[in-house]
Design a protein around this motif. Sequence first.
Motif, PDB file in Angstrom:
ATOM      1  N   ALA A 369       0.847  -1.199   0.000  1.00 38.12           N
ATOM      2  CA  ALA A 369       0.000   0.000   0.000  1.00 38.12           C
ATOM      3  C   ALA A 369       0.877   1.242   0.000  1.00 38.12           C
ATOM      4  CB  ALA A 369      -0.933  -0.011   1.197  1.00 38.12           C
ATOM      5  N   ASP A 370       1.514   1.502  -1.141  1.00 35.08           N
ATOM      6  CA  ASP A 370       2.324   2.710  -1.376  1.00 35.08           C
ATOM      7  C   ASP A 370       1.530   3.561  -2.350  1.00 35.08           C
ATOM      8  OD1 ASP A 370       4.126   1.197   0.041  1.00 35.08           O
ATOM      9  OD2 ASP A 370       5.773   1.392  -1.390  1.00 35.08           O
ATOM     10  N   LEU A 371       0.927   4.623  -1.864  1.00 32.21           N
ATOM     11  CA  LEU A 371       0.032   5.399  -2.720  1.00 32.21           C
ATOM     12  C   LEU A 371       0.035   6.865  -2.323  1.00 32.21           C
ATOM     13  CD1 LEU A 371      -2.627   5.778  -0.680  1.00 32.21           C
ATOM     14  CD2 LEU A 371      -2.958   3.384  -1.330  1.00 32.21           C
ATOM     15  N   ILE A 372      -0.418   7.688  -3.279  1.00 26.94           N
ATOM     16  CA  ILE A 372      -0.478   9.125  -3.032  1.00 26.94           C
ATOM     17  C   ILE A 372      -1.787   9.696  -3.565  1.00 26.94           C
ATOM     18  CG2 ILE A 372       2.025   9.407  -3.117  1.00 26.94           C
ATOM     19  CD1 ILE A 372       1.750  10.532  -5.952  1.00 26.94           C
ATOM     20  N   LEU A 373      -2.167  10.837  -3.012  1.00 27.96           N
ATOM     21  CA  LEU A 373      -3.313  11.588  -3.504  1.00 27.96           C
ATOM     22  C   LEU A 373      -2.813  12.902  -4.078  1.00 27.96           C
ATOM     23  CD1 LEU A 373      -5.899  11.013  -0.632  1.00 27.96           C
ATOM     24  CD2 LEU A 373      -6.110  10.218  -2.986  1.00 27.96           C
ATOM     25  N   VAL A 374      -3.306  13.222  -5.282  1.00 30.20           N
ATOM     26  CA  VAL A 374      -2.892  14.446  -5.971  1.00 30.20           C
ATOM     27  C   VAL A 374      -4.133  15.279  -6.271  1.00 30.20           C
ATOM     28  CG1 VAL A 374      -1.616  15.418  -7.914  1.00 30.20           C
ATOM     29  CG2 VAL A 374      -1.000  13.152  -7.026  1.00 30.20           C
ATOM     30  N   ASP A 375      -4.109  16.533  -5.854  1.00 27.46           N
ATOM     31  CA  ASP A 375      -5.241  17.441  -6.048  1.00 27.46           C
ATOM     32  C   ASP A 375      -5.077  18.182  -7.378  1.00 27.46           C
ATOM     33  OD1 ASP A 375      -7.335  19.187  -5.854  1.00 27.46           O
ATOM     34  OD2 ASP A 375      -6.589  20.252  -4.086  1.00 27.46           O
ATOM     35  N   LEU A 376      -5.974  17.905  -8.326  1.00 29.05           N
ATOM     36  CA  LEU A 376      -5.898  18.571  -9.632  1.00 29.05           C
ATOM     37  C   LEU A 376      -6.898  19.719  -9.758  1.00 29.05           C
ATOM     38  CD1 LEU A 376      -5.403  15.566 -12.101  1.00 29.05           C
ATOM     39  CD2 LEU A 376      -3.696  17.041 -11.037  1.00 29.05           C
ATOM     40  N   SER A 377      -7.350  20.246  -8.627  1.00 27.09           N
ATOM     41  CA  SER A 377      -8.323  21.346  -8.675  1.00 27.09           C
ATOM     42  C   SER A 377      -7.706  22.740  -8.663  1.00 27.09           C
ATOM     43  CB  SER A 377      -9.289  21.230  -7.486  1.00 27.09           C
ATOM     44  OG  SER A 377      -8.596  21.438  -6.249  1.00 27.09           O
ATOM     45  N   PRO A 378      -6.415  22.934  -8.264  1.00 29.97           N
ATOM     46  CA  PRO A 378      -5.857  24.296  -8.246  1.00 29.97           C
ATOM     47  C   PRO A 378      -5.869  24.970  -9.612  1.00 29.97           C
ATOM     48  CG  PRO A 378      -4.483  22.838  -6.952  1.00 29.97           C
ATOM     49  CD  PRO A 378      -5.476  21.976  -7.676  1.00 29.97           C
ATOM     50  N   LEU A 379      -5.691  26.281  -9.584  1.00 31.44           N
ATOM     51  CA  LEU A 379      -5.776  27.117 -10.773  1.00 31.44           C
ATOM     52  C   LEU A 379      -4.899  26.619 -11.913  1.00 31.44           C
ATOM     53  CD1 LEU A 379      -6.993  29.801 -11.855  1.00 31.44           C
ATOM     54  CD2 LEU A 379      -4.916  30.937 -11.027  1.00 31.44           C
ATOM     55  N   THR A 403       3.667  20.253  -5.354  1.00 29.03           N
ATOM     56  CA  THR A 403       2.874  20.824  -4.259  1.00 29.03           C
ATOM     57  C   THR A 403       1.413  20.405  -4.319  1.00 29.03           C
ATOM     58  OG1 THR A 403       2.653  22.831  -5.594  1.00 29.03           O
ATOM     59  CG2 THR A 403       4.369  22.823  -3.903  1.00 29.03           C
ATOM     60  N   ASP A 404       1.001  19.756  -5.410  1.00 30.62           N
ATOM     61  CA  ASP A 404      -0.376  19.273  -5.510  1.00 30.62           C
ATOM     62  C   ASP A 404      -0.569  17.954  -4.766  1.00 30.62           C
ATOM     63  OD1 ASP A 404      -1.039  21.442  -7.120  1.00 30.62           O
ATOM     64  OD2 ASP A 404      -0.499  20.385  -8.960  1.00 30.62           O
ATOM     65  N   VAL A 405       0.525  17.334  -4.330  1.00 28.06           N
ATOM     66  CA  VAL A 405       0.416  16.103  -3.544  1.00 28.06           C
ATOM     67  C   VAL A 405      -0.062  16.470  -2.139  1.00 28.06           C
ATOM     68  CG1 VAL A 405       1.666  14.130  -2.579  1.00 28.06           C
ATOM     69  CG2 VAL A 405       2.248  14.990  -4.860  1.00 28.06           C
ATOM     70  N   THR A 406      -1.141  15.833  -1.704  1.00 28.10           N
ATOM     71  CA  THR A 406      -1.712  16.164  -0.388  1.00 28.10           C
ATOM     72  C   THR A 406      -1.487  15.085   0.648  1.00 28.10           C
ATOM     73  OG1 THR A 406      -3.868  15.246  -0.988  1.00 28.10           O
ATOM     74  CG2 THR A 406      -3.507  17.599  -1.442  1.00 28.10           C
ATOM     75  N   ASP A 407      -1.448  13.821   0.199  1.00 32.50           N
ATOM     76  CA  ASP A 407      -1.369  12.712   1.147  1.00 32.50           C
ATOM     77  C   ASP A 407      -0.443  11.631   0.588  1.00 32.50           C
ATOM     78  OD1 ASP A 407      -3.922  13.179   3.165  1.00 32.50           O
ATOM     79  OD2 ASP A 407      -4.332  13.871   1.116  1.00 32.50           O
ATOM     80  N   VAL A 408       0.327  11.017   1.477  1.00 32.85           N
ATOM     81  CA  VAL A 408       1.279   9.982   1.070  1.00 32.85           C
ATOM     82  C   VAL A 408       1.225   8.821   2.058  1.00 32.85           C
ATOM     83  CG1 VAL A 408       3.716   9.428   0.710  1.00 32.85           C
ATOM     84  CG2 VAL A 408       2.831  11.646  -0.031  1.00 32.85           C
ATOM     85  N   MET A 409       1.129   7.608   1.513  1.00 33.75           N
ATOM     86  CA  MET A 409       1.132   6.391   2.330  1.00 33.75           C
ATOM     87  C   MET A 409       2.203   5.443   1.813  1.00 33.75           C
ATOM     88  SD  MET A 409      -1.887   3.515   2.853  1.00 33.75           S
ATOM     89  CE  MET A 409      -2.758   4.440   4.126  1.00 33.75           C
ATOM     90  N   VAL A 410       2.944   4.830   2.739  1.00 30.32           N
ATOM     91  CA  VAL A 410       3.926   3.801   2.394  1.00 30.32           C
ATOM     92  C   VAL A 410       3.706   2.598   3.306  1.00 30.32           C
ATOM     93  CG1 VAL A 410       6.375   3.174   2.292  1.00 30.32           C
ATOM     94  CG2 VAL A 410       5.654   5.461   1.595  1.00 30.32           C
ATOM     95  N   ASN A 411       3.563   1.429   2.690  1.00 28.15           N
ATOM     96  CA  ASN A 411       3.411   0.186   3.442  1.00 28.15           C
ATOM     97  C   ASN A 411       2.210   0.233   4.389  1.00 28.15           C
ATOM     98  OD1 ASN A 411       4.963  -2.232   3.156  1.00 28.15           O
ATOM     99  ND2 ASN A 411       5.463  -2.139   5.334  1.00 28.15           N
ATOM    100  N   GLY A 412       1.159   0.949   3.960  1.00 30.89           N
ATOM    101  CA  GLY A 412      -0.053   1.048   4.761  1.00 30.89           C
ATOM    102  C   GLY A 412      -0.001   2.076   5.870  1.00 30.89           C
ATOM    103  N   ARG A 413       1.053   2.884   5.913  1.00 28.81           N
ATOM    104  CA  ARG A 413       1.230   3.884   6.968  1.00 28.81           C
ATOM    105  C   ARG A 413       1.228   5.274   6.349  1.00 28.81           C
ATOM    106  NH1 ARG A 413       6.977   4.831  10.120  1.00 28.81           N
ATOM    107  NH2 ARG A 413       6.267   6.374  11.670  1.00 28.81           N
ATOM    108  N   TRP A 414       0.433   6.171   6.916  1.00 30.02           N
ATOM    109  CA  TRP A 414       0.421   7.551   6.422  1.00 30.02           C
ATOM    110  C   TRP A 414       1.703   8.270   6.835  1.00 30.02           C
ATOM    111  CZ3 TRP A 414      -2.716   8.691   2.745  1.00 30.02           C
ATOM    112  CH2 TRP A 414      -4.016   8.171   2.688  1.00 30.02           C
TER     113      TRP A 414
END
Length: 654
Positions: A369-379, A403-414
């Motif tokens: 569970a290595d995953l990221i969230l990227v916000d594509l809503s900025p201007l 800077t659009d990356v908001t959240d990062v998880m590695v190995n199931g850990r935030w």
Amino acid sequence: MEKVDLLLTNAFVLTMDQELRQIPDGAVAVQGDHIVAVGGSRELVEKYQAGQTMDCQGKVLMPGLVNAHTHVPMTLLRGLADDLRLDVWLLGYMMPVEREFVSPDFVRLGTKIACAEMIRSGVTTFADMYYFEEDVAKAATEAGMRALCGQTVLKFPSPDAGSYEESLAAAREFIERWKGHPLIVPAVAPHAPYTCTDEILRACAQLAAEYDVPLHTHLSETAQEVENMRRDEGMPVIPYVKKQGLFEAKVLAAHCVHIDEGEMRTLYHARAGVAHNPSSNLKLASGVAPVQKMLEVGLNVGIGTDGPASNNDLDMFEEIRLAAFLAKVSTGDPTALPAQTALLMATRLGAQAMHMSEWIGSLEPGKRADLILVDLSPLHNSPRFTRDPNGVYSQLVYAAKSTDVTDVMVNGRWLMRDRQLLTLQEEELLKAGQEYARQIDIFLMRREQSVLSKLIAIGGAMEEESFEIQAKVKVEDLDSILKALKHPSIQIERKRHYREYDTYFFFSDAQQGILRYREDEFIDDRGNVTNVRTRLTLIGTHEHHEQSVMLSRSRYLAPATHTLRFYREYFKPVREVEIQKDRLRFLIHYKDTEFFVNLDTVSQPELGKFLEIKSRTWSRADAQKKTALAVELLSALSGGKGEPVSVDYIDMLK
């Protein structure tokens, strides 16, 4: 319903799997350290009971980025020396500073600073190569990141080892301790063919194969490296390392800028991975790697930032974008390396290049569970079109920022939530990093004030002598002197024939002395060159003259292991003078005293023919005795013609 720890819903899921599935209203279920399921939000909500459910608010949910090549502790050397050629940058500045400052503490701090930067930019895994690599591994695990950590091996002493045998032993112990770790893949890292011997390359390959771990190295980074290999070994870099058995291991090859299609196929058949480093290759003018052709051949090519001292950041979004642009401009084809492929290189292909795709690189059940969230809503990401299914890749590669990356998880850990780091204290890291910068500044400012200090930093200069007695006289021909050398009072110990090419560096502060770069060609009786020797000599200012004989202050010698161009750029002289001469040198004994007799024909500039007497001594009393004998010998050999002069050739040109 099946129970899971976490259910991420309402996300635009980019799986980056073999089918490159996109799930606009997608979800990912996580249990412990791994992914349980990937699918639509409604489907997974109905199937799984989660300890925690997180609404991703339409953000892109994708695999964490994979930085396929870097030297993370070098965050502490960021901005130290820029706008230099690779050899001057590496050998003139980086390595001398590293020898002085690199320690386990330095490495741990530099790694933590790098981890903070990479987490913020969506990197979950990196491939590293440095010294004290166990401390890189420890710092990475404290930060919660995944890493391939390669213990560096070199042919000369390094900050963590006095010899390559020590480095190799350290690599073995490191691999044994860390193999099987949930976050760290240990590796061995022979730095490069030009900093390793055949024996080192073979030993490293055998070690990696023995433990079934990756081997991380630099290959074909510069045209000069390839040219030197062709000159010395009669073949390019890739065939050379293949000959050493390097590809018996699972190789991760950084750069590969200067390789042809045949070499690409060699890498492909060896199942080697390649790490493309766009910013570093541009900044150091190494060139543009033929990435499009590599991909066509079938190579697994990842993207790396290289070290933060040669980039100077660890921003993978910047590297992905640049990789796509470079492929287009270098091929003249705007369709080369489309956004989807560029992002694939930074995820699944990068994991494959690092031999880690079994666990990471895509969002699939069973993978970590290595995953990221990227916000594509900025201007800067607006507006968003949905007509083209590849539009999301274009947004991420050509418009999105780290800077659009908001959240990062590695190995199931935030590791980061809502842009807040959870495992590292930035303020403390920055304060400690600045203290190292202060100390390094002081070290370099002191070193830069002295030509001798700079010479010692790169070459291990040694003091050769306290006084050199030197007297010469201009002569019309050398035959009469050759006859005079046969006098019974003179015993000839040996004779040498050279062609000497001297370049003298002058500095604004005359008290620094004069630095001479000398290339000697050894000539045999048939006039053939049998050997070439290069040396550096720092000649101190003259102390005084006695009886028309010059006594010079102590001289410092160092092997000239680099090019004249390197020394020119490193020492930055204010003036240069070149002198070329043909020299017959005799080592003789005259009245129980050893002298060198040089018969010189100076051709550039055309100064003519000279008889020169030289001797060395450590005491002033001995110098006075030898001075008198030198004048006597000079007169005897020259038939008393001409007054001795107490100047060197360089003084004649002033």
